[in-house]
Scaffold this motif. Structure first.
Motif: not given
Lengths: 308, 170
Positions: A97-101, A261, A146-148
């Motif tokens: 979801i591209g959240c960069r965690r 993730c 917000k992502v995604p």
């Protein structure tokens, strides 16, 4: 006549230049650095040519240096590749979801510099329905609420741990090499900072310490590996090592990005173990590897767990 | 000599018949032990459900809840109702469509009734988040740790900050 004059002087052009060069070279050597550790590191052998005792010496010297610098004990490990293990990584693009965690989980684990900022993982954002994996038009600075987002999909890129790594061949000092478990490692004490490997890497996975790495001592992860997350120097190259300090153990933990993730898109395991989840993904799902046509043969597999 | 071998083989056969069923019996338990999951994410003080539901008359008609649990709006199965999954006779357990009861700790079996492929991939380690050891004990998560069962779609989250742009480096 001329020859006689030279004999009288005792100094011809050649010997003068030789002497001058030696003298200048000796000026460049910091003789004022009287501490033994400087000279020990100056004469350190190549990592793979050292025996166990020599490696132990180097590790204890480095631990001393780090303790002096960070005022806390930092343990440097030297776990060798385990037999029968070839590490592989899977990333489920249908879930990311591209959240960069993962990016920041990696920074915490691997002691990257905070300012200047170094990230080993880059998350790319692509518009859906365009040319498939259009790397030139991918965006890495996206920052929505917000992502995604419905109209985009995301692809994290890090070191692909190639079986045929172009970076290793480019290195003029053999400061980077591929270990038997497939991890491409860097010896930060042998890297001369020429960045040829960065030019050779087709994935943009390597990072250069342009400035002195800056990370507060309280944020340093003290569990390190010589070829992994030990604190780096200015002027050396670094990159993802599949968290070598965690994974090269029996039993070994998952890499930090896998644990960070939130959607479980990241999979890790032994490619030689038919029951591992990475093998399940490769055998049952649509899989591709990035820039496969370059024959680098990455061990980083992108897959789609469900079609959408 | 020959009879000796034959009787030996016979003995092995006999022994294997003796042991096979006893080895086969606890398989179901082993399957559940294999998946190490943290306790289900109940809201504070809500479990065991019987602490309120004990002795309460059971109203089986689908309706809008007004006394309790109003926050639960079912966005899962169309025309779904509590007792499709919850057990009206003992609220501390869940109930499969075939009438078998499952504990909340093994609720993945309930979800797997419809989401069979997902359950298979979850068991293989593909679906869902894994932590722990890659070559040792793996920590699994229950479906409900990530998907609230009454509205299971994964909700969007705030991303972490993007990397510093080269133009912003001083």
């Amino acid at each position: 006549m001329e020859q006689n004059e030279q004999k009288n002087n005792g100094l011809n052009r050649r010997t003068f230049l030789q002497g001058a060069a030696l003298g200048l070279a000796s000026l460049a050597l910091p003789f004022d650095r009287a501490d033994a550790s400087f000279w020990e590191s100056f004469f350190q052998k190549h990592f793979r040519e050292m025996n166990e005792a020599e490696i132990k010496n180097v590790l204890s010297r480095l631990e001393r240096e780090y303790e002096e610098k960070y005022k806390k004990a930092i343990k440097i490990g030297n776990e060798k590749a385990m037999p029968g293990v070839l590490f592989g990584y899977g990333l489920d693009l249908s879930r990311c979801i591209g959240c960069r965690r993962c990016v920041y989980g990696c920074v915490e684990e691997n002691n990257q510099s905070l300012d200047p900022q170094i990230h080993w993982i880059t998350v790319l954002r692509f518009k859906k329905g365009e040319k498939w994996v259009d790397l030139e038009n991918a965006e890495k600075y996206y920052n929505p609420e917000k992502v995604p987002q419905d109209e985009y999909f995301y692809m994290p890129v890090q070191c692909q741990q190639c079986e045929n790594p172009p970076c290793v061949r480019a290195c003029p000092t053999q400061a980077t090499w591929k270990d038997p478990d497939g991890i491409v490692v860097i010896d930060y004490n042998w890297c001369i900072g020429c960045r040829y490997c960065m030019a050779a890497c087709p994935y943009g996975a390597r990072r250069f310490n342009w400035g002195t790495p800056n990370r507060p001592a309280e944020k340093i992860n003290p569990k390190t590996h010589y070829l992994g997350n030990r604190p780096r120097y200015r002027g050396v190259v670094e990159k993802c090592t599949f968290c070598i300090q965690r994974t090269r153990k029996e039993p070994g933990r998952y890499p930090a990005c896998v644990e960070a993730c939130p959607v479980g898109a990241r999979k890790f395991g032994n490619l030689l173990d038919p029951t591992s989840e990475i093998r399940y993904a490769i055998e049952h799902k649509r899989v591709f590897r990035l820039k496969e046509d370059l024959n680098t043969s990455p061990k980083f597999y992108y897959f789609f767990a469900y079609g959408k | 000599m020959r009879t000796c071998t034959a009787s030996g083989i016979g003995l092995v056969f006999f022994l294997s018949f003796l042991f096979l069923p006893s080895r086969g019996a606890p398989v179901e338990n082993d399957v559940h032990k294999k998946y190490l999951v943290p306790p289900p994410p109940f809201s504070e003080g809500i479990f065991p459900c019987s602490q309120c539901h004990q002795g309460m008359p059971v109203n089986r008609t689908p309706r809008k809840l007004e006394m309790m649990h109003q926050d639960i709006v079912l966005h899962h199965m169309p025309d779904g109702w509590c007792f499709d999954c919850h057990n009206p006779d003992n609220r501390d357990t869940l109930r499969l469509a075939n009438g078998k009861l499952v504990k909340f700790e093994e609720s993945y079996n309930l979800c797997g009734q419809c989401h069979g492929i997902i359950l298979r991939e979850w068991k293989a380690g593909l679906h869902g988040k894994r932590s722990g050891m890659w070559n040792g004990e793996k920590q699994y998560l229950l479906c409900v740790h990530c998907h609230w069962p009454h509205d299971p779609e994964f909700k969007p989250i705030t991303p972490m900050p993007p990397p510093v742009m080269p133009s912003d480096i001083k």
